[in-house]
Scaffold this active site. Sequence first.
Site: not given
Length: 329
Positions: A240, A269, A287
């Site tokens: 993450r 993000e 991602h």
Amino acid sequence: MPRPEILVARYVLPELLTRLQEHFDVDANQEDRLLDRRELCARLKGKAGVFITSNERFDAELIGCCTDLAVVSTMAVGYNNIDVMACTEHGILVTNTPDVLTESTADFGFGLMMAAARRITESERFLRAGEWTHWTYSLMNGQDIHGKTLGILGMGRIGQAIARRGALGFGMKVIYHNRNPLPADIADPLGARWVDKSTLMKQADHLIVVVPYSAAVHHIIGADELALMKPTATLTNIARGGVVDDAALAEALKQRRIAAAALDVYEGEPKVNAALLDVPNIVLTPHIASATGDTRRAMANLAADNLIAALTGGTPPTPVNPEVLAAAV
Ligand code: DGY
């Protein structure tokens, strides 16, 4: 008896929507855009369940909008976007989608590591820019993978799947750091050895970060840790954003403190630290570690299984806070 109402906060495959509609009155956001907080709050009123992804922040403020909510089902293994403690206090079950994405995510993490080490995307940019004029001895020389030391920070299901790829497929020596060493029956067949964090940083040729995010691991890799790494080492983060200090990483890459990096996740993000965009020796992806058609379908179905079981008297397969279920018995 009225059917439970649910909110599906993000686009899902029509087949999944049909499945949910067999059990619930569904308010679906099929536009595939993020609902803002005001919209989410308004549409959560009266809903017994909500289907979300890792993008929706589900915190105590949002819980305040929920009059009848019994279950938050996220289509993700990570749930750091959900205030689980607040949900538990309000008797709201949280469920996630572990296991079904393990192998696809491990494939991708391993691929990112290889791309960074062997400068694959950097080479492609070079070629596309028309800069390739002739073969040279040292053109895009990178780092080997086979036989090297694979370091894994966070040896859960995905970490172990990456270790299998490294040890069994590429003859890598595996070291890892976790809160606790793995049982011998898991670690021994992989030759995986527990080390402390600084040994991991010093000895890994290729470090992959897979630790779940929590405040306790915020910037667990920052300038001090990067300074311990070999100048030939690579770092890959598929955990993450926020686990790695992105600014410190950009600086380490710029200074060639380490050879290369690969990131699939970012602090804040979808914004990406501009300094990361400026360094050539990094692979950047948006991602997508679990993004294959089969795996996303499996994740969506597991999220639906959880919702259906939780709201129709069944046992949800993958609860995050099972104590809510125990309290309801
Ligand atoms: C996960 O499942 O946690 C992935 O990162 C997608 O959000």
